[in-house]
Design a protein around this motif. Structure first.
Motif, PDB file in Angstrom:
ATOM      1  N   ALA A 100      -0.562 -14.940 -31.034  1.00 50.24           N
ATOM      2  CA  ALA A 100       0.676 -14.937 -30.433  1.00 50.24           C
ATOM      3  C   ALA A 100       1.482 -16.157 -29.862  1.00 50.24           C
ATOM      4  O   ALA A 100       2.590 -16.563 -30.253  1.00 50.24           O
ATOM      5  N   VAL A 101       0.349 -16.946 -29.436  1.00 53.69           N
ATOM      6  CA  VAL A 101       1.032 -18.078 -28.379  1.00 53.69           C
ATOM      7  C   VAL A 101       0.709 -19.551 -29.293  1.00 53.69           C
ATOM      8  O   VAL A 101       1.539 -20.180 -29.780  1.00 53.69           O
ATOM      9  N   ASP A 102      -0.482 -19.791 -29.659  1.00 50.72           N
ATOM     10  CA  ASP A 102      -0.969 -20.785 -30.339  1.00 50.72           C
ATOM     11  C   ASP A 102      -0.579 -21.247 -31.788  1.00 50.72           C
ATOM     12  O   ASP A 102      -0.355 -22.311 -31.882  1.00 50.72           O
ATOM     13  N   GLY A 154      -2.640 -19.186 -25.720  1.00 53.24           N
ATOM     14  CA  GLY A 154      -2.668 -17.620 -25.266  1.00 53.24           C
ATOM     15  C   GLY A 154      -4.125 -17.236 -25.150  1.00 53.24           C
ATOM     16  O   GLY A 154      -4.342 -15.967 -25.221  1.00 53.24           O
ATOM     17  N   PHE A 155      -5.166 -18.099 -24.769  1.00 56.52           N
ATOM     18  CA  PHE A 155      -6.394 -17.899 -24.781  1.00 56.52           C
ATOM     19  C   PHE A 155      -6.837 -17.627 -23.346  1.00 56.52           C
ATOM     20  O   PHE A 155      -6.388 -18.443 -22.326  1.00 56.52           O
ATOM     21  N   GLY A 156      -7.640 -16.666 -23.008  1.00 58.88           N
ATOM     22  CA  GLY A 156      -8.003 -16.527 -21.403  1.00 58.88           C
ATOM     23  C   GLY A 156      -7.799 -14.930 -20.907  1.00 58.88           C
ATOM     24  O   GLY A 156      -7.036 -14.081 -21.870  1.00 58.88           O
ATOM     25  N   PRO A 197      -9.209  -7.636 -26.801  1.00 59.44           N
ATOM     26  CA  PRO A 197      -9.328  -8.734 -27.495  1.00 59.44           C
ATOM     27  C   PRO A 197      -9.186 -10.168 -26.481  1.00 59.44           C
ATOM     28  O   PRO A 197     -10.154 -11.058 -27.112  1.00 59.44           O
ATOM     29  N   ASP A 198      -8.903 -10.187 -25.280  1.00 56.44           N
ATOM     30  CA  ASP A 198      -8.880 -11.453 -24.627  1.00 56.44           C
ATOM     31  C   ASP A 198     -10.194 -11.736 -24.339  1.00 56.44           C
ATOM     32  O   ASP A 198     -10.880 -12.815 -24.230  1.00 56.44           O
ATOM     33  N   VAL A 199     -11.066 -10.625 -23.883  1.00 60.68           N
ATOM     34  CA  VAL A 199     -12.416 -10.713 -23.340  1.00 60.68           C
ATOM     35  C   VAL A 199     -13.267 -10.958 -24.455  1.00 60.68           C
ATOM     36  O   VAL A 199     -14.178 -11.812 -24.279  1.00 60.68           O
ATOM     37  N   ALA A 200     -12.861 -10.239 -25.566  1.00 59.63           N
ATOM     38  CA  ALA A 200     -13.882 -10.629 -26.770  1.00 59.63           C
ATOM     39  C   ALA A 200     -13.573 -12.195 -27.196  1.00 59.63           C
ATOM     40  O   ALA A 200     -14.533 -12.550 -27.805  1.00 59.63           O
ATOM     41  N   GLY A 201     -12.501 -12.562 -27.067  1.00 62.87           N
ATOM     42  CA  GLY A 201     -12.255 -13.890 -27.373  1.00 62.87           C
ATOM     43  C   GLY A 201     -13.246 -15.027 -26.550  1.00 62.87           C
ATOM     44  O   GLY A 201     -13.805 -16.073 -27.034  1.00 62.87           O
ATOM     45  N   GLU A 253     -11.053 -17.746 -33.281  1.00 65.01           N
ATOM     46  CA  GLU A 253      -9.797 -17.664 -33.572  1.00 65.01           C
ATOM     47  C   GLU A 253      -8.924 -18.410 -32.923  1.00 65.01           C
ATOM     48  O   GLU A 253      -7.677 -18.919 -33.403  1.00 65.01           O
ATOM     49  N   LEU A 254      -8.864 -18.982 -31.747  1.00 68.08           N
ATOM     50  CA  LEU A 254      -8.255 -19.848 -31.189  1.00 68.08           C
ATOM     51  C   LEU A 254      -8.268 -21.319 -31.800  1.00 68.08           C
ATOM     52  O   LEU A 254      -7.160 -21.976 -32.084  1.00 68.08           O
ATOM     53  N   MET A 255      -9.246 -21.619 -32.554  1.00 64.86           N
ATOM     54  CA  MET A 255      -9.566 -22.779 -33.095  1.00 64.86           C
ATOM     55  C   MET A 255      -8.559 -22.781 -34.443  1.00 64.86           C
ATOM     56  O   MET A 255      -7.947 -23.507 -35.088  1.00 64.86           O
ATOM     57  N   ARG A 256      -8.698 -21.792 -35.170  1.00 67.45           N
ATOM     58  CA  ARG A 256      -8.035 -21.208 -36.441  1.00 67.45           C
ATOM     59  C   ARG A 256      -6.551 -21.231 -36.079  1.00 67.45           C
ATOM     60  O   ARG A 256      -5.577 -21.764 -36.957  1.00 67.45           O
ATOM     61  N   MET A 257      -6.013 -20.916 -35.066  1.00 65.83           N
ATOM     62  CA  MET A 257      -4.584 -20.551 -34.729  1.00 65.83           C
ATOM     63  C   MET A 257      -3.891 -22.136 -34.510  1.00 65.83           C
ATOM     64  O   MET A 257      -2.932 -22.400 -34.663  1.00 65.83           O
ATOM     65  N   LYS A 258      -4.801 -22.855 -33.796  1.00 67.90           N
ATOM     66  CA  LYS A 258      -4.543 -24.291 -33.341  1.00 67.90           C
ATOM     67  C   LYS A 258      -4.441 -24.882 -34.759  1.00 67.90           C
ATOM     68  O   LYS A 258      -3.481 -25.749 -34.930  1.00 67.90           O
ATOM     69  N   TYR A 259      -5.177 -24.735 -35.592  1.00 68.23           N
ATOM     70  CA  TYR A 259      -5.182 -25.517 -36.914  1.00 68.23           C
ATOM     71  C   TYR A 259      -3.951 -24.980 -37.807  1.00 68.23           C
ATOM     72  O   TYR A 259      -3.185 -26.032 -38.358  1.00 68.23           O
ATOM     73  N   ARG A 260      -3.441 -23.769 -37.692  1.00 63.17           N
ATOM     74  CA  ARG A 260      -2.381 -23.261 -38.220  1.00 63.17           C
ATOM     75  C   ARG A 260      -1.208 -23.646 -37.745  1.00 63.17           C
ATOM     76  O   ARG A 260      -0.180 -24.262 -38.407  1.00 63.17           O
ATOM     77  N   ALA A 261      -1.076 -23.876 -36.547  1.00 65.97           N
ATOM     78  CA  ALA A 261       0.127 -24.674 -35.916  1.00 65.97           C
ATOM     79  C   ALA A 261       0.092 -26.147 -36.257  1.00 65.97           C
ATOM     80  O   ALA A 261       1.203 -26.812 -36.500  1.00 65.97           O
ATOM     81  N   GLU A 262      -1.020 -26.690 -36.382  1.00 63.28           N
ATOM     82  CA  GLU A 262      -1.149 -28.302 -36.718  1.00 63.28           C
ATOM     83  C   GLU A 262      -0.521 -28.393 -38.178  1.00 63.28           C
ATOM     84  O   GLU A 262       0.356 -29.283 -38.640  1.00 63.28           O
TER      85      GLU A 262
END
Length: 304
Positions: A83-85, A73-75, A247-251, A119-128
């Motif tokens: 929401a996605v990762d 959900g990044f981009g 939030p997408d641009v901030a990310g 946030e992307l890395m944190r959400m990827k880790y939670r999915a892991e």
């Protein structure tokens, strides 16, 4: 039968042909089957659904033996990593458990952790973590940023306008993966029983600064660019100010801060030793293909 979620991006268009070449049926989970068919052709099957909507997953998983989750959900304009990762992957993991899936391959990112500033890395880790706690037979593939994506992001304005924007100083070494290579490692992860319930870290053969990437694009394009550097303090402020509204641009701005401040390197020597059959792609090889293609399109749109 293999279900691929997130199959229409840079990674999906490399992965799907590898799998169909094995005469294995492939099904793509997508919100827009017509758009997916335009990118991938008619060979794979298409299941209309969304990992954020659990009620759409049961039908998509019917008859499926293995799942590859390559969605994000990044981009720009995307729903966001939470929401996605994380939540989308959590829904897919639970549905795969209920469907009795044999293997689940999760595409994560090198450096994913519970307290990462992105946030992307944190959400990827939670999915892991959710996948590791499941009953599934799993493999986590931790990849780096895709060469193809960043060659496009950095290269398009250089080719079209002779301009380049570098977030921060641009002197921090970064490791880039080719989507083609990551697709090969996912193929291995799907079928190699020795990789069961393991994390496979993959990376490219070289670490380049963003300034070096711009220079390589300039060389391939045959033109110098006017390079603008966005100072780190300004980036941090922009990310903070834009978070409530965009939030997408901030990310994405936050990713630029990470690119310029964190250790983004990777040592590929162990990867080469374990998988000598996979010849790791260099950034220049990707640029030759992508920059050449972009120059041809620009020339077609602007005939002499």
């Amino acid at each position: 039968m293999i279900l691929v979620a997130g199959g229409t991006g840079h990674l999906g268009i490399e992965l799907v042909p590898l799998l169909t070449a094995r005469d294995i049926p492939v099904r793509i989970l997508t919100r827009d089957p017509d758009r997916a068919r335009q990118r991938l052709g008619d060979t794979p099957q298409f299941a209309k659904g969304d990992a954020r909507s659990p009620n759409t997953l049961e039908a998509a998983l019917k008859g499926v033996d293995a799942v590859v989750s390559a969605m994000t959900g990044f981009g720009p304009g995307a729903p966001g990593p939470r929401a996605v990762d994380y939540e989308g992957n959590l829904n897919l993991i639970r549905a795969a458990e209920a469907a009795g899936i044999q293997r689940f391959v999760l595409v994560s990112m090198h450096g994913a952790s519970a307290h990462h500033p992105m946030e992307l890395m944190r959400m990827k880790y939670r999915a892991e973590e959710a996948l590791r706690a499941s009953r599934l037979d799993w493999v986590i593939v931790r990849a780096n940023a895709f060469m193809e994506l960043w060659a496009e992001i950095a290269g398009r304005p250089i080719i079209k306008e002779g301009k380049a924007t570098v977030f921060g100083r641009g002197d921090n070494p970064i490791n880039f993966n080719s989507a083609k290579d990551v697709a090969r490692f996912i193929e291995v992860a799907l079928f190699d029983t020795d990789l069961s319930r393991t994390i496979l870290a993959v990376g490219g053969p070289e670490n380049l600064t963003f300034n070096q990437l711009v220079s390589q694009i300039e060389r391939q394009a045959g033109r110098k660019a006017v390079v603008k550097h966005v100072p780190l303090p300004m980036m941090r402020l922009m990310s903070l100010v834009m978070r409530p509204f965009k939030p997408d641009v901030a990310g994405m701005i936050g990713a630029g801060v990470a690119f310029d401040t964190l250790d983004m390197t990777f040592d590929a020597s162990e990867l080469r030793r374990r998988f000598p059959e996979i010849d790791l792609t260099r950034v220049d090889d990707v640029l030759v293909r992508q920059v050449g293609s972009s120059l041809s399109r620009v020339a077609a749109l602007n005939p002499p």
